[in-house]
Design a protein around this motif. Structure first.
Motif, PDB file in Angstrom:
ATOM      1  N   MET A 299       0.844  -1.176   0.000  1.00  0.00           N
ATOM      2  CA  MET A 299       0.000   0.000   0.000  1.00  0.00           C
ATOM      3  C   MET A 299       0.891   1.241   0.000  1.00  0.00           C
ATOM      4  SD  MET A 299      -2.980   1.069   2.677  1.00  0.00           S
ATOM      5  CE  MET A 299      -4.186  -0.070   2.033  1.00  0.00           C
ATOM      6  N   GLN A 300       0.538   2.187  -0.827  1.00  0.00           N
ATOM      7  CA  GLN A 300       1.340   3.386  -0.971  1.00  0.00           C
ATOM      8  C   GLN A 300       0.963   4.439   0.073  1.00  0.00           C
ATOM      9  OE1 GLN A 300       1.190   4.975  -4.894  1.00  0.00           O
ATOM     10  NE2 GLN A 300       2.912   6.333  -4.571  1.00  0.00           N
ATOM     11  N   LEU A 301       1.969   5.111   0.585  1.00  0.00           N
ATOM     12  CA  LEU A 301       1.732   6.199   1.526  1.00  0.00           C
ATOM     13  C   LEU A 301       1.256   7.440   0.778  1.00  0.00           C
ATOM     14  CD1 LEU A 301       4.896   5.876   3.784  1.00  0.00           C
ATOM     15  CD2 LEU A 301       2.551   5.375   4.422  1.00  0.00           C
ATOM     16  N   ARG A 302       0.504   8.274   1.481  1.00  0.00           N
ATOM     17  CA  ARG A 302      -0.043   9.497   0.895  1.00  0.00           C
ATOM     18  C   ARG A 302       0.686  10.730   1.432  1.00  0.00           C
ATOM     19  NH1 ARG A 302      -5.158  10.045   3.077  1.00  0.00           N
ATOM     20  NH2 ARG A 302      -5.589  11.638   1.562  1.00  0.00           N
ATOM     21  N   ILE A 303       1.964  10.612   1.708  1.00  0.00           N
ATOM     22  CA  ILE A 303       2.713  11.718   2.310  1.00  0.00           C
ATOM     23  C   ILE A 303       2.705  12.948   1.411  1.00  0.00           C
ATOM     24  CG2 ILE A 303       5.001  12.473   3.067  1.00  0.00           C
ATOM     25  CD1 ILE A 303       5.420   9.586   4.090  1.00  0.00           C
ATOM     26  N   LYS A 304       2.945  12.773   0.126  1.00  0.00           N
ATOM     27  CA  LYS A 304       2.947  13.924  -0.797  1.00  0.00           C
ATOM     28  C   LYS A 304       1.596  14.631  -0.792  1.00  0.00           C
ATOM     29  CE  LYS A 304       6.210  12.735  -4.451  1.00  0.00           C
ATOM     30  NZ  LYS A 304       6.287  12.444  -5.883  1.00  0.00           N
ATOM     31  N   GLU A 305       0.544  13.860  -0.923  1.00  0.00           N
ATOM     32  CA  GLU A 305      -0.803  14.419  -0.983  1.00  0.00           C
ATOM     33  C   GLU A 305      -1.152  15.162   0.307  1.00  0.00           C
ATOM     34  OE1 GLU A 305      -5.336  12.700  -0.984  1.00  0.00           O
ATOM     35  OE2 GLU A 305      -3.759  11.464  -1.847  1.00  0.00           O
ATOM     36  N   VAL A 306      -0.881  14.538   1.439  1.00  0.00           N
ATOM     37  CA  VAL A 306      -1.224  15.138   2.725  1.00  0.00           C
ATOM     38  C   VAL A 306      -0.365  16.367   2.990  1.00  0.00           C
ATOM     39  CG1 VAL A 306      -1.359  14.760   5.219  1.00  0.00           C
ATOM     40  CG2 VAL A 306      -2.079  12.953   3.657  1.00  0.00           C
ATOM     41  N   SER A 307       0.933  16.274   2.720  1.00  0.00           N
ATOM     42  CA  SER A 307       1.805  17.425   2.976  1.00  0.00           C
ATOM     43  C   SER A 307       1.423  18.601   2.082  1.00  0.00           C
ATOM     44  CB  SER A 307       3.280  17.061   2.801  1.00  0.00           C
ATOM     45  OG  SER A 307       3.564  16.690   1.481  1.00  0.00           O
ATOM     46  N   LYS A 308       1.069  18.317   0.839  1.00  0.00           N
ATOM     47  CA  LYS A 308       0.656  19.387  -0.068  1.00  0.00           C
ATOM     48  C   LYS A 308      -0.627  20.049   0.429  1.00  0.00           C
ATOM     49  CE  LYS A 308      -0.094  20.505  -4.871  1.00  0.00           C
ATOM     50  NZ  LYS A 308      -0.008  20.078  -6.252  1.00  0.00           N
ATOM     51  N   SER A 309      -1.579  19.261   0.905  1.00  0.00           N
ATOM     52  CA  SER A 309      -2.837  19.827   1.404  1.00  0.00           C
ATOM     53  C   SER A 309      -2.628  20.651   2.673  1.00  0.00           C
ATOM     54  CB  SER A 309      -3.876  18.731   1.650  1.00  0.00           C
ATOM     55  OG  SER A 309      -3.541  17.973   2.794  1.00  0.00           O
ATOM     56  N   GLN A 310      -1.559  20.339   3.418  1.00  0.00           N
ATOM     57  CA  GLN A 310      -1.223  21.081   4.641  1.00  0.00           C
ATOM     58  C   GLN A 310      -0.324  22.280   4.346  1.00  0.00           C
ATOM     59  OE1 GLN A 310      -2.419  20.387   7.662  1.00  0.00           O
ATOM     60  NE2 GLN A 310      -3.455  18.528   7.063  1.00  0.00           N
ATOM     61  N   GLY A 311       0.138  22.404   3.099  1.00  0.00           N
ATOM     62  CA  GLY A 311       1.032  23.493   2.727  1.00  0.00           C
ATOM     63  C   GLY A 311       2.440  23.308   3.265  1.00  0.00           C
ATOM     64  N   ILE A 312       2.844  22.042   3.452  1.00  0.00           N
ATOM     65  CA  ILE A 312       4.170  21.733   3.985  1.00  0.00           C
ATOM     66  C   ILE A 312       4.982  21.041   2.893  1.00  0.00           C
ATOM     67  CG2 ILE A 312       5.451  20.414   5.723  1.00  0.00           C
ATOM     68  CD1 ILE A 312       2.983  20.640   7.530  1.00  0.00           C
ATOM     69  N   SER A 313       6.126  21.619   2.563  1.00  0.00           N
ATOM     70  CA  SER A 313       6.989  21.010   1.545  1.00  0.00           C
ATOM     71  C   SER A 313       7.664  19.765   2.121  1.00  0.00           C
ATOM     72  CB  SER A 313       8.062  22.006   1.087  1.00  0.00           C
ATOM     73  OG  SER A 313       8.995  22.238   2.132  1.00  0.00           O
ATOM     74  N   ILE A 314       8.135  18.919   1.231  1.00  0.00           N
ATOM     75  CA  ILE A 314       8.855  17.719   1.656  1.00  0.00           C
ATOM     76  C   ILE A 314      10.120  18.122   2.418  1.00  0.00           C
ATOM     77  CG2 ILE A 314      10.133  15.689   0.823  1.00  0.00           C
ATOM     78  CD1 ILE A 314       7.064  15.383   0.737  1.00  0.00           C
ATOM     79  N   THR A 315      10.761  19.200   1.992  1.00  0.00           N
ATOM     80  CA  THR A 315      11.955  19.694   2.679  1.00  0.00           C
ATOM     81  C   THR A 315      11.613  20.117   4.108  1.00  0.00           C
ATOM     82  OG1 THR A 315      12.897  20.431   0.588  1.00  0.00           O
ATOM     83  CG2 THR A 315      13.819  21.401   2.596  1.00  0.00           C
ATOM     84  N   LYS A 316      10.538  20.865   4.275  1.00  0.00           N
ATOM     85  CA  LYS A 316      10.117  21.315   5.600  1.00  0.00           C
ATOM     86  C   LYS A 316       9.693  20.124   6.456  1.00  0.00           C
ATOM     87  CE  LYS A 316       9.007  24.265   8.795  1.00  0.00           C
ATOM     88  NZ  LYS A 316      10.041  24.971   9.543  1.00  0.00           N
ATOM     89  N   LEU A 317       8.988  19.169   5.860  1.00  0.00           N
ATOM     90  CA  LEU A 317       8.557  17.980   6.582  1.00  0.00           C
ATOM     91  C   LEU A 317       9.764  17.201   7.098  1.00  0.00           C
ATOM     92  CD1 LEU A 317       6.250  16.178   7.546  1.00  0.00           C
ATOM     93  CD2 LEU A 317       6.268  15.073   5.295  1.00  0.00           C
ATOM     94  N   ALA A 318      10.784  17.065   6.261  1.00  0.00           N
ATOM     95  CA  ALA A 318      12.016  16.375   6.679  1.00  0.00           C
ATOM     96  C   ALA A 318      12.625  17.078   7.883  1.00  0.00           C
ATOM     97  CB  ALA A 318      13.011  16.337   5.520  1.00  0.00           C
ATOM     98  N   GLU A 319      12.644  18.396   7.833  1.00  0.00           N
ATOM     99  CA  GLU A 319      13.181  19.190   8.943  1.00  0.00           C
ATOM    100  C   GLU A 319      12.363  18.974  10.218  1.00  0.00           C
ATOM    101  OE1 GLU A 319      13.134  23.894   9.815  1.00  0.00           O
ATOM    102  OE2 GLU A 319      14.042  23.327   7.889  1.00  0.00           O
ATOM    103  N   LEU A 320      11.041  18.946  10.076  1.00  0.00           N
ATOM    104  CA  LEU A 320      10.162  18.775  11.233  1.00  0.00           C
ATOM    105  C   LEU A 320      10.327  17.408  11.906  1.00  0.00           C
ATOM    106  CD1 LEU A 320       6.861  20.359   9.836  1.00  0.00           C
ATOM    107  CD2 LEU A 320       8.324  21.298  11.644  1.00  0.00           C
TER     108      LEU A 320
END
Length: 83
Positions: free
Chosen positions: A1-22
């Motif tokens: 099953m594929q994760l929805r990290i891109k979709e969820v982070s985009k809807s939250q206005g959080i970039s993958i770079t910022k998410l990695a930092e968090l």
């Protein structure tokens, strides 16, 4: 099953770079997880969900059958029959 990290982070206005930092990992590592190239540990998955303000199961929630997620930008696209 594929994760929805891109979709969820985009809807939250959080970039993958910022998410990695968090969550305390490198951007390339987070990108590999978001693209399905590597699988996160349960502890890391929990940290990702917390950073996005969702539950872990929400990262796995199935998409409606009439949509797909673009693997490049994470946009949810609706599939319709040709009229």
């Amino acid at each position: 099953m594929q994760l929805r990290i891109k979709e969820v982070s985009k809807s939250q206005g959080i970039s993958i770079t910022k998410l990695a930092e968090l969550v305390g990992i490198t951007q390339p590592n987070m990108s590999n997880i978001a693209n399905g190239k590597t699988s996160p540990s349960l502890e890391l998955l929990d940290r990702i969900a917390t950073a996005l303000g969702v539950t872990v199961p929400e990262l796995f929630a199935p998409q409606p059958t009439n949509t797909i997620t673009c693997p490049h930008c994470g946009a949810v696209l609706e599939i319709r029959e040709k009229e």
